[in-house]
Design an enzyme around this catalytic site. Structure first.
Site, PDB file in Angstrom:
ATOM      1  N   GLU A  81      -9.675  32.252 -44.502  1.00 14.10           N
ATOM      2  CA  GLU A  81     -10.795  33.025 -44.651  1.00 14.10           C
ATOM      3  C   GLU A  81     -10.830  34.170 -45.431  1.00 14.10           C
ATOM      4  OE1 GLU A  81     -12.708  32.497 -40.050  1.00 14.10           O
ATOM      5  OE2 GLU A  81     -11.600  34.550 -40.568  1.00 14.10           O
ATOM      6  N   CYS A 102      -0.047  34.065 -40.270  1.00  9.72           N
ATOM      7  CA  CYS A 102       0.892  35.059 -40.266  1.00  9.72           C
ATOM      8  C   CYS A 102       2.050  35.115 -39.507  1.00  9.72           C
ATOM      9  CB  CYS A 102       0.055  36.461 -40.271  1.00  9.72           C
ATOM     10  SG  CYS A 102       1.212  37.807 -41.098  1.00  9.72           S
ATOM     11  N   CYS A 106       1.208  41.113 -35.587  1.00  8.50           N
ATOM     12  CA  CYS A 106       0.639  42.492 -34.802  1.00  8.50           C
ATOM     13  C   CYS A 106      -0.221  42.166 -33.640  1.00  8.50           C
ATOM     14  CB  CYS A 106       0.162  43.182 -35.941  1.00  8.50           C
ATOM     15  SG  CYS A 106       1.054  43.446 -37.602  1.00  8.50           S
ATOM     16  N   CYS A 109      -4.198  41.732 -34.079  1.00 11.54           N
ATOM     17  CA  CYS A 109      -4.844  41.108 -34.970  1.00 11.54           C
ATOM     18  C   CYS A 109      -4.711  39.552 -34.736  1.00 11.54           C
ATOM     19  CB  CYS A 109      -3.507  41.133 -36.313  1.00 11.54           C
ATOM     20  SG  CYS A 109      -4.163  40.080 -37.518  1.00 11.54           S
ATOM     21  N   GLY A 153      -2.470  37.098 -43.490  1.00  9.06           N
ATOM     22  CA  GLY A 153      -0.978  37.305 -43.804  1.00  9.06           C
ATOM     23  C   GLY A 153      -0.784  38.310 -44.649  1.00  9.06           C
ATOM     24  N   LEU A 209      -0.665  51.493 -41.304  1.00  9.45           N
ATOM     25  CA  LEU A 209       0.304  52.447 -40.564  1.00  9.45           C
ATOM     26  C   LEU A 209      -0.118  52.379 -38.898  1.00  9.45           C
ATOM     27  CD1 LEU A 209       2.576  54.699 -40.743  1.00  9.45           C
ATOM     28  CD2 LEU A 209       0.825  56.467 -41.073  1.00  9.45           C
ATOM     29  N   HIS A 210      -1.254  52.859 -38.755  1.00 10.47           N
ATOM     30  CA  HIS A 210      -1.932  52.785 -37.274  1.00 10.47           C
ATOM     31  C   HIS A 210      -1.170  53.760 -36.164  1.00 10.47           C
ATOM     32  CE1 HIS A 210      -4.102  49.808 -39.464  1.00 10.47           C
ATOM     33  NE2 HIS A 210      -3.312  48.780 -39.171  1.00 10.47           N
ATOM     34  N   ASN A 284     -11.821  46.855 -34.848  1.00 11.94           N
ATOM     35  CA  ASN A 284     -12.875  45.606 -34.645  1.00 11.94           C
ATOM     36  C   ASN A 284     -12.302  45.027 -33.483  1.00 11.94           C
ATOM     37  OD1 ASN A 284     -14.825  46.288 -37.056  1.00 11.94           O
ATOM     38  ND2 ASN A 284     -12.450  46.121 -37.793  1.00 11.94           N
ATOM     39  N   CYS A 325     -10.993  44.211 -40.787  1.00  7.15           N
ATOM     40  CA  CYS A 325      -9.672  44.151 -40.784  1.00  7.15           C
ATOM     41  C   CYS A 325      -9.153  43.457 -39.339  1.00  7.15           C
ATOM     42  CB  CYS A 325      -9.030  45.519 -40.737  1.00  7.15           C
ATOM     43  SG  CYS A 325      -9.321  46.087 -42.491  1.00  7.15           S
TER      44      CYS A 325
HETATM   45  S1  SF4 Z   1      -2.286  42.787 -39.501  1.00  8.05           S
HETATM   46 FE1  SF4 Z   1      -1.501  41.617 -41.252  1.00  8.05          FE
HETATM   47  S2  SF4 Z   1       1.001  41.542 -41.049  1.00  8.05           S
HETATM   48 FE2  SF4 Z   1      -0.025  42.060 -38.921  1.00  8.05          FE
HETATM   49  S3  SF4 Z   1      -0.039  40.102 -38.128  1.00  8.05           S
HETATM   50 FE3  SF4 Z   1      -2.333  40.415 -38.873  1.00  8.05          FE
HETATM   51  S4  SF4 Z   1      -2.219  39.329 -41.187  1.00  8.05           S
HETATM   52 FE4  SF4 Z   1      -0.169  39.579 -40.482  1.00  8.05          FE
END
Ligand code: SF4
Length: 332
Positions: A81, A102, A106, A109, A153, A209-210, A284, A325
């Site tokens: 995507e 990836c 995280c 994600c 990724g 960073l988060h 999101n 994101c």
């Molecule tokens: S936020 Fe970025 S590094 Fe973390 S799992 Fe998702 S794509 Fe991978």
């Protein structure tokens, strides 16, 4: 599309032919060599065979028509995507993927949750930008102004191909996108940051960073167990020393996780450096976490501003098409 094959086919042609073909591909943005009326038939046939330029993609538009997501099917059937964001100031930013899936997992994600398939090659990265360049020209008579590597990724886990792709995007006879308009966003791979500091290319760097707390960040992003926040910031400072470039820190607010006054104060302490900028975003919603309401968002931002931290903010973008994101997962 294979850029190397493109140059291979044209290497024995006179120089003016290469210029013509480059203009057709990157300037006129044709999507079929048969549209190249100024090229000889034999050359068109060879290009069609060795370097076909059609891109298989499906586009989904957000309700506000400001963000668009394309699902691209690659030659081996893998799906990725990529996103286009149309900003009201006239910028058209495309968000590119560097990998199919990836490895880094995280927890917020969707890409991480879908696992890892493979790295993308330079051509597959360039193809995403070329797709949006064609789309913008056809639908809006507009051009790409900015590129961010913030899709699927981790770009630094595919360092060489990402940098090679950036060089193609930057090429005056290619899409001619200024390096200063291209940003790489990393989860904080210290080796990649050090490597990029030595490149002779002026791309921007951003770090996700988060959280300013190692405990919370390690819970959110397992990579923090390998590189602590202190190690990460040391690499960032060395990068700034070498490049004198501004550093963007992405901070995505998640309800009850990293949105308290205390979290903002802690963030303000470590972000208080001249070339540091915090880019505040709302989460999101994918599965585990919730976004924060506008009042919490504004309050967090206010604390940072009061502590004289440079902040840019984006309350929402493209969430109804899962184009924001952490939402790219190449779902069918
Ligand atoms: S936020 Fe970025 S590094 Fe973390 S799992 Fe998702 S794509 Fe991978």
């Amino acid at each position: 599309m294979n850029i190397d094959n493109f140059y291979e086919v044209l290497k024995d042609e006179p120089a003016y032919r290469l210029k013509q073909a480059q203009k057709l591909l990157f300037g006129d943005l044709i999507d079929d060599w048969n549209q190249a009326s100024n090229l000889p038939l034999v050359l068109k046939a060879k290009l069609n065979l060795e370097c076909p330029i059609d891109i298989k993609a499906k586009v989904l538009a957000a309700r506000d028509k400001k963000s668009f997501k394309a699902l691209i099917t690659l030659n081996d059937g893998a799906k990725i995507e990529t996103v286009l964001m149309r900003h009201k100031e006239g910028r058209d930013t495309v968000c590119l993927s560097a990998q199919v899936g990836c490895l880094l997992g995280c927890v917020f994600c969707a890409t991480g949750a879908s696992g890892f398939t493979r790295n993308l090659n330079k051509n597959e990265i360039v193809e995403q930008a070329l797709f949006w360049a064609r789309y913008l020209k056809t639908n809006f008579k507009a051009k790409i102004t900015n590129v961010v590597f913030m899709g699927m990724g981790e770009p630094f886990l595919n360092y060489d191909q990402v940098l090679s792709a950036i060089r193609v995007l930057n090429e005056p006879d290619g899409l001619h996108l200024g390096a200063r308009h291209i940003s790489i966003s990393t989860v904080g791979l210290v080796d990649g940051i050090k490597r990029l500091a030595n490149e002779k290319i002026q791309v921007n760097l951003a770090v996700s960073l988060h959280s300013a707390s190692d405990k919370i960040r390690s819970d959110l992003m397992p990579i923090n167990k390998k590189y602590s926040i202190a190690q990460l910031l040391r690499a960032v400072d060395q990068y700034i020393e070498k490049t004198n470039r501004q550093m963007m820190f992405e901070y995505m607010l998640m309800k009850g996780v990293n949105d308290s006054d205390e979290a903002a104060e802690k963030l303000a302490v470590i972000m208080n450096k001249p070339l540091y900028v915090v880019n505040l975003m709302n989460y999101n919603e994918t599965a585990v976490f919730r976004l924060v309401d506008e009042k919490v968002f504004k309050n967090f931002e206010k604390i940072l501003i009061k502590r004289k931290i440079k902040v840019t903010s984006r309350y929402r973008f493209g969430s109804d098409i899962a184009a924001a994101c952490g939402q790219l997962a190449a779902r069918k």
